[in-house]
Write a protein that holds these residues in place. Structure first.
Motif, PDB file in Angstrom:
ATOM      1  N   UNK A  19       0.808  -1.210   0.000  1.00  0.00           N
ATOM      2  CA  UNK A  19       0.000   0.000   0.000  1.00  0.00           C
ATOM      3  C   UNK A  19       0.841   1.259   0.000  1.00  0.00           C
ATOM      4  N   UNK A  20       2.174   1.120   0.123  1.00  0.00           N
ATOM      5  CA  UNK A  20       3.056   2.281   0.150  1.00  0.00           C
ATOM      6  C   UNK A  20       3.232   2.809  -1.259  1.00  0.00           C
ATOM      7  N   UNK A  21       3.198   4.133  -1.392  1.00  0.00           N
ATOM      8  CA  UNK A  21       3.313   4.729  -2.726  1.00  0.00           C
ATOM      9  C   UNK A  21       4.621   4.314  -3.373  1.00  0.00           C
ATOM     10  N   UNK A  22       4.528   3.979  -4.666  1.00  0.00           N
ATOM     11  CA  UNK A  22       5.702   3.472  -5.379  1.00  0.00           C
ATOM     12  C   UNK A  22       6.800   4.509  -5.473  1.00  0.00           C
ATOM     13  N   UNK A  23       6.437   5.809  -5.423  1.00  0.00           N
ATOM     14  CA  UNK A  23       7.446   6.842  -5.597  1.00  0.00           C
ATOM     15  C   UNK A  23       7.981   7.371  -4.267  1.00  0.00           C
ATOM     16  N   UNK A  25      10.387   7.901  -1.329  1.00  0.00           N
ATOM     17  CA  UNK A  25      11.850   7.817  -1.333  1.00  0.00           C
ATOM     18  C   UNK A  25      12.361   7.295  -0.001  1.00  0.00           C
ATOM     19  N   UNK A  26      13.315   6.405  -0.056  1.00  0.00           N
ATOM     20  CA  UNK A  26      13.904   5.837   1.151  1.00  0.00           C
ATOM     21  C   UNK A  26      15.152   6.624   1.514  1.00  0.00           C
ATOM     22  N   UNK A  27      15.234   7.098   2.767  1.00  0.00           N
ATOM     23  CA  UNK A  27      16.363   7.918   3.193  1.00  0.00           C
ATOM     24  C   UNK A  27      17.275   7.211   4.190  1.00  0.00           C
ATOM     25  N   UNK A  58      21.854   4.160   9.466  1.00  0.00           N
ATOM     26  CA  UNK A  58      22.191   3.560   8.174  1.00  0.00           C
ATOM     27  C   UNK A  58      21.589   4.424   7.075  1.00  0.00           C
ATOM     28  N   UNK A  59      22.430   4.970   6.202  1.00  0.00           N
ATOM     29  CA  UNK A  59      21.926   5.853   5.149  1.00  0.00           C
ATOM     30  C   UNK A  59      21.367   5.022   3.985  1.00  0.00           C
ATOM     31  N   UNK A  60      20.755   5.645   2.989  1.00  0.00           N
ATOM     32  CA  UNK A  60      20.136   4.878   1.899  1.00  0.00           C
ATOM     33  C   UNK A  60      21.127   4.100   1.040  1.00  0.00           C
ATOM     34  N   UNK A  61      22.422   4.390   1.184  1.00  0.00           N
ATOM     35  CA  UNK A  61      23.452   3.640   0.468  1.00  0.00           C
ATOM     36  C   UNK A  61      23.996   2.490   1.310  1.00  0.00           C
ATOM     37  N   UNK A  62      23.343   2.251   2.452  1.00  0.00           N
ATOM     38  CA  UNK A  62      23.685   1.178   3.390  1.00  0.00           C
ATOM     39  C   UNK A  62      25.011   1.410   4.107  1.00  0.00           C
ATOM     40  N   UNK A  63      25.469   2.661   4.152  1.00  0.00           N
ATOM     41  CA  UNK A  63      26.620   3.004   4.984  1.00  0.00           C
ATOM     42  C   UNK A  63      26.130   3.224   6.406  1.00  0.00           C
ATOM     43  N   UNK A  64      26.804   2.613   7.364  1.00  0.00           N
ATOM     44  CA  UNK A  64      26.405   2.753   8.768  1.00  0.00           C
ATOM     45  C   UNK A  64      27.277   3.818   9.430  1.00  0.00           C
ATOM     46  N   UNK A 124      17.799  13.702   8.698  1.00  0.00           N
ATOM     47  CA  UNK A 124      16.650  14.581   8.933  1.00  0.00           C
ATOM     48  C   UNK A 124      15.405  14.055   8.242  1.00  0.00           C
ATOM     49  N   UNK A 125      15.564  13.646   6.975  1.00  0.00           N
ATOM     50  CA  UNK A 125      14.401  13.158   6.227  1.00  0.00           C
ATOM     51  C   UNK A 125      13.871  11.850   6.823  1.00  0.00           C
ATOM     52  N   UNK A 126      14.797  11.000   7.283  1.00  0.00           N
ATOM     53  CA  UNK A 126      14.382   9.760   7.934  1.00  0.00           C
ATOM     54  C   UNK A 126      13.538  10.044   9.163  1.00  0.00           C
ATOM     55  N   UNK A 127      13.870  11.123   9.869  1.00  0.00           N
ATOM     56  CA  UNK A 127      13.177  11.435  11.120  1.00  0.00           C
ATOM     57  C   UNK A 127      11.982  12.369  10.920  1.00  0.00           C
ATOM     58  N   UNK A 128      11.577  12.546   9.689  1.00  0.00           N
ATOM     59  CA  UNK A 128      10.341  13.266   9.444  1.00  0.00           C
ATOM     60  C   UNK A 128      10.440  14.754   9.199  1.00  0.00           C
TER      61      UNK A 128
END
Length: 218
Positions: A19-23, A25-27, A58-64, A124-128
């Protein structure tokens, strides 16, 4: 006869991954809970925090990005204070988690300036934090935050071990932007740029904002 669907099953259906919108963005994601305490600096106008537990993002490039337990130089200084009145203080609200990561890596400089500032935005985007506000904060660090260049990085890994021991890479400090004698004029230029970024946030990517930041330093 119509079958009634229990309310809790309806909620589960609405929250299902499909149900999550396809567009959307994962941050990235925070891998641990943020636990901090205040540190007495002896200056009522300056507040520092200390980390009570290791904190990971963990950023969207999987760097921790890991901030160690006990780190106590958390004060939001990676965003110059003259700009706080425009973009807000970084050590408050939804910015706090990202600011903890940003402050630490701006201090130890074991990753590139570029990646460190990007991680701040992703956090910041991950946290809303809304896109327009997060991009305004990113502009602040890209233009006037700490600057450095890594010269090389050496990593020692023992064969068969999951963990590697990193030697802190040498880095060259690049002098940060120095606000001129007319502080009000410098801050006003930044304020105008921030408003432009907020107005055009959806059409500007981070590379565009890097270009705006570069123009502010000329």
């Amino acid at each position: 006869m119509m079958t009634r669907i229990p309310a809790f099953l309806l909620c589960i259906a609405l929250l299902a991954p499909g149900s999550i919108a396809a567009d959307s963005e994962y941050f990235g994601r925070f891998l641990s809970k943020l636990e901090i305490t205040t540190v007495d600096t002896g200056n009522p106008d300056r507040q520092n925090f200390s980390l009570l537990k290791e904190f990971k993002f963990e950023d969207p490039n999987e760097n921790v990005w890991t901030v160690p337990e006990g780190y106590s130089k958390l004060d939001g200084a990676s965003i110059p204070r003259p700009l706080w009145s425009i973009v807000g203080g970084p050590m408050e609200g939804n910015y706090l988690h990202a600011a903890v990561v940003h402050d630490y890596y701006c201090d130890v400089k074991t990753r590139t300036q570029h990646d460190t500032h990007r991680a701040f935005y992703y956090g910041m985007r991950t946290n809303g934090v809304p896109e327009s506000k997060a991009k305004a904060m990113y502009l602040a660090v890209a233009a006037f935050g700490p600057k450095w260049k890594l010269t090389k990085q050496t990593v020692l890994c023992a064969k068969g071990l999951a963990d590697c021991n990193s030697i802190d890479p040498p880095y060259d400090i690049v002098e940060p932007y120095a606000f001129g004698s007319d502080l009000a004029a410098d801050v006003e230029r930044f304020n105008v740029a921030v408003e432009n970024v907020k107005d055009q946030a959806e059409s500007l990517d981070l590379d565009d904002i890097d270009d705006i930041a570069a123009s502010l330093k000329r």
